[in-house]
Scaffold this motif. Structure first.
Motif, PDB file in Angstrom:
ATOM      1  N   ASP A 175       2.413  -4.735  10.646  1.00 26.52           N
ATOM      2  CA  ASP A 175       1.074  -4.239  10.980  1.00 26.52           C
ATOM      3  C   ASP A 175       0.931  -2.722  10.905  1.00 26.52           C
ATOM      4  O   ASP A 175      -0.181  -2.214  10.926  1.00 26.52           O
ATOM      5  N   HIS A 176       2.042  -1.991  10.856  1.00 30.44           N
ATOM      6  CA  HIS A 176       1.981  -0.538  10.904  1.00 30.44           C
ATOM      7  C   HIS A 176       2.307   0.083   9.544  1.00 30.44           C
ATOM      8  O   HIS A 176       2.980  -0.520   8.705  1.00 30.44           O
ATOM      9  N   TRP A 177       1.833   1.325   9.359  1.00 28.68           N
ATOM     10  CA  TRP A 177       2.287   2.131   8.226  1.00 28.68           C
ATOM     11  C   TRP A 177       3.706   2.613   8.516  1.00 28.68           C
ATOM     12  O   TRP A 177       4.142   2.670   9.672  1.00 28.68           O
ATOM     13  N   SER A 178       4.420   2.985   7.472  1.00 34.17           N
ATOM     14  CA  SER A 178       5.832   3.340   7.622  1.00 34.17           C
ATOM     15  C   SER A 178       6.056   4.596   8.463  1.00 34.17           C
ATOM     16  O   SER A 178       7.165   4.811   8.964  1.00 34.17           O
ATOM     17  N   ARG A 189       0.855  -1.190   0.000  1.00 36.28           N
ATOM     18  CA  ARG A 189       0.000   0.000   0.000  1.00 36.28           C
ATOM     19  C   ARG A 189       0.886   1.234   0.000  1.00 36.28           C
ATOM     20  O   ARG A 189       1.916   1.257   0.685  1.00 36.28           O
ATOM     21  N   PHE A 197       7.043   0.709  13.386  1.00 35.62           N
ATOM     22  CA  PHE A 197       7.210   0.164  12.034  1.00 35.62           C
ATOM     23  C   PHE A 197       8.630  -0.341  11.808  1.00 35.62           C
ATOM     24  O   PHE A 197       8.837  -1.451  11.306  1.00 35.62           O
ATOM     25  N   ARG A 212       2.615   0.553   3.470  1.00 40.29           N
ATOM     26  CA  ARG A 212       2.433  -0.652   4.270  1.00 40.29           C
ATOM     27  C   ARG A 212       3.242  -1.783   3.632  1.00 40.29           C
ATOM     28  O   ARG A 212       3.358  -1.867   2.406  1.00 40.29           O
TER      29      ARG A 212
END
Length: 678
Positions: free
Chosen positions: A450-453, A432, A458, A445
């Motif tokens: 599980d986290h966005w950058s 993503r 992250f 992503r």
């Protein structure tokens, strides 16, 4: 180098432990393929993708009786040097497609080169279907032998099957004849017969027989894709999906895309046999897996339904697919296929029956027929567009009045094969992407994280998977986001003047790139990457436009993305890119493995088999290569989202940028680049 009197060099692959002897001059990649060692090669041995890296171990390996040396391989050649100038290759590694075997070798296949093994994302449906399976279990108690009534054991069994169940004129499977007497006596004259009858009016088949009462009957529904194989194990008695699983198609080692596999068959006398054996073995391994997970005896699997694209369909059946590689793309068989498991070496009940859905056309296969059965454009009033995005996109458009279908050669770009940092959907792949239109800073992503950058935690999570490349869903999103943020123009040219706004716009010769991630592996989106996506999406959209013209419509009412890849495409970004026509976004949905769902429906209810057979006969097939307007539609579709078509419904949810003419005079997106410049 061995003399002419010495045996061919011995090559041992680790960690698999597979070994074999090969003539001097054989490439390591060819040796790996012949042994079934998975070494990924996207470019077909052209030394451009760098996926086929190996490492030769030096020393005497007493356990294996091999003395391995770097002197036993060919020196670095021009193709490898050319690759090393463009992309880095770790010290000590070589490209197996370019390395020739000169002597005995111990070859390591580095695990970071197979970490891109695909994540199988094909799951069972939660839909419920009426059951009318082709299999029926029938328990009967047979009269014992009587010297005054000299009727054979099998004949008395048939008498009771007619008396108790109404089955007449039964055709008994040959493999049962030697065992009938033993089974009857073991069951004390009470036995359970499995009767198969698919077509109404056809002779019923006695395909299996057990002593006593036997109340287990299962079937498998299987979708053989060019990249993945997905299977559902189903109770024919309850209709419940007992287990589902998937695996990579092992034919990938012979070629990433369908045409490369056809080429392999054409160039190798035993190529068809090798690929047929590989896919059947994979199906059998999946069968063992789903049976083990659920505690089912494979001998209780009595029926099997398969869907596949035309080339996979032919190879699975042992048919040479060469004719599908050239006009007029003739299928050996287009109708539904009925056969026996023993005829195609399936590891299920010896008498089990096998059914393959019909193919729609030369490049619109039984998988498209399965998706059509599942989604049912032919059952509704709305104009439905059904798209399975792959290396060869399959497109179906229609409603209850009329259905048309075509295929479009999108190529492997959406799967990462033509993208500089592209890869399959595996842990570590970016899936993503979002770009801030003001700062041009990205966030993304990663599969397995599980986290966005831009979120806390992250970096720590990403250390476990690495950030290794961009998979298909992110390729669509990053190009669409680059367009929405002004980094690329309507014609797909990366705007070099944006370098003054952000250091992420990098000069790359005469063109520019966008830096998505600067880490251990630098991930950029190049001008050539954008071009590859434009070519792929334009081919798909042009095919869709041809079908819309055949239907006489300017818009579609509803859109369905089929297939594993389609499940992870964001409809909004697909529309921004111009992959699909304008439509109410609430009517654009991913339907997962619709082909597999169609196979499941045909397994559980033979009426669905008749429905899809009749539907396929009525579907009108459009050959895009013969349509004079295809090129015109293609040129218009190179623009983002399109040069001439409007997207009013998309414009209600997304602010499309004003048309931008590149300041650097970059080539227009409406023309295909000449080969060799990409």
């Amino acid at each position: 180098m061995p003399s002419s009197l010495e045996p061919d060099p011995l090559v041992l692959f680790m960690p698999s432990g597979k070994r074999g002897r090969f003539p001097v001059g054989t490439t390591v990649l060819e040796a790996a393929r012949s042994l079934g060692v998975y070494v990924e090669s996207v470019c077909g041995g052209r030394a451009t993708c760098g996926r086929c890296q190996i490492q030769v171990q030096e020393g005497h390996f007493a356990k294996h009786k091999i003395s391995s040396s770097l002197d036993h391989i060919s020196p670095v050649g021009a193709r490898e040097r050319r690759y090393a100038e463009v992309r880095t290759i770790p010290e000590g590694r070589r490209l197996s497609c370019s390395v020739q075997i000169l002597g005995d070798l111990v070859v390591d296949v580095p695990q970071d080169t197979v970490v891109n093994a695909q994540v199988i994302r094909k799951a069972a449906t939660d839909r419920l279907f009426d059951r009318n399976p082709a299999i029926q279990l029938c328990y009967v108690e047979v009269d014992e032998p009587d010297m005054h009534k000299p009727l054979g054991d099998l004949d008395r069994l048939n008498v009771m099957l007619e008396k108790d169940w109404g089955w007449k004129d039964i055709l008994v499977a040959q493999h049962l004849l030697p065992d009938v007497q033993k089974i009857l006596r073991k069951g004390n004259w009470g036995v359970t017969a499995a009767i198969h009858r698919d077509l109404e009016g056809a002779r019923p088949n006695l395909i299996a027989l057990w002593p006593g009462l036997h109340n287990e009957a299962y079937g498998i529904a299987c979708d053989i894709g060019s990249t993945t194989i997905a299977m559902h194990l189903v109770s024919l008695l309850s209709g419940r999906v007992i287990a589902s699983s998937g695996t990579s198609n092992p034919q990938i080692r012979f070629g990433e895309d369908l045409m490369s596999r056809v080429s392999y068959v054409m160039m190798n006398p035993d190529g068809r046999d090798a690929m047929t054996k590989a896919v059947r073995q994979a199906v059998n391994e999946l069968t063992v897996q789903v049976c083990h997970e659920s505690g089912v005896d494979p001998n209780d699997i009595l029926d099997a339904v398969f869907v596949a694209n035309p080339i996979m369909h032919h190879l699975f059946l042992g048919i040479d697919p060469t004719e599908l590689g050239q006009a007029p793309f003739a299928l050996a068989v287009s109708g539904a296929v009925h056969t026996w498991s023993r005829e195609i070496d399936l590891a299920i009940n010896h008498g089990a029956r096998v059914y393959l859905l019909p193919c729609i056309a030369g490049h619109v296969g039984a998988d498209a027929a399965g998706a059509t059965l599942s989604e049912g454009p032919h059952r509704q009033d709305k104009m439905m567009l059904l798209v399975d995005v792959g290396t060869n996109a399959e497109i179906v458009l229609g409603n209850r009045d009329r259905v048309v279908a075509a295929s479009s050669p999108t190529g492997p770009a959406f799967e990462g094969a033509e993208i500089s940092c592209g890869q399959r959907a595996a842990p570590g792949a970016i899936e993503r992407v979002r770009i801030d239109p003001q700062t041009l800073e990205p966030k993304f992503r990663v599969i397995g994280v599980d986290h966005w950058s831009d979120e806390e935690g992250f970096a720590e999570e990403a250390e476990k998977t690495g950030i290794t490349g961009i998979c298909g869903s992110a390729i669509i999103e990053v190009v669409a986001e680059m367009f929405l943020s002004g980094i690329i123009s309507e014609d797909g040219v990366v705007d070099g003047t944006m370098a003054a706004k952000s250091p992420r716009i990098l000069a790359s010769g005469r063109t520019f790139s966008y830096l998505l991630h600067d880490g251990e592996q630098r991930i950029t989106v190049t001008q050539n990457d954008v071009r590859a996506i434009q070519l792929a999406k334009a081919a798909l959209y042009a095919g869709i436009k041809l079908l819309m013209e055949k239907q006489g419509v300017d818009t579609v009412d509803t859109i369905r993305f089929a297939g594993a890849f389609g499940s992870f495409i964001d409809p909004k970004y697909a529309m921004v890119l111009g992959l699909i026509p304008d439509c109410d976004l609430s009517e654009v949905k991913a339907v997962g493995n619709a082909a597999g769902t169609g196979a499941l429906m045909a397994l559980l209810n033979r009426d669905y088999r008749r429905e899809i057979e009749e539907t396929v006969r009525r579907i009108e097939k459009i050959e895009t290569a013969l349509e004079p307007k295809f090129q015109e539609h293609f040129v218009y579709a190179m623009a983002l989202p399109n040069k001439v078509d409007s997207f009013p419904q998309l414009a209600t949810v997304v602010t499309l940028p004003a048309r931008k003419v590149p300041a650097d005079g970059g080539e227009p997106g409406g023309r295909r680049r000449r080969r060799g410049r990409d």
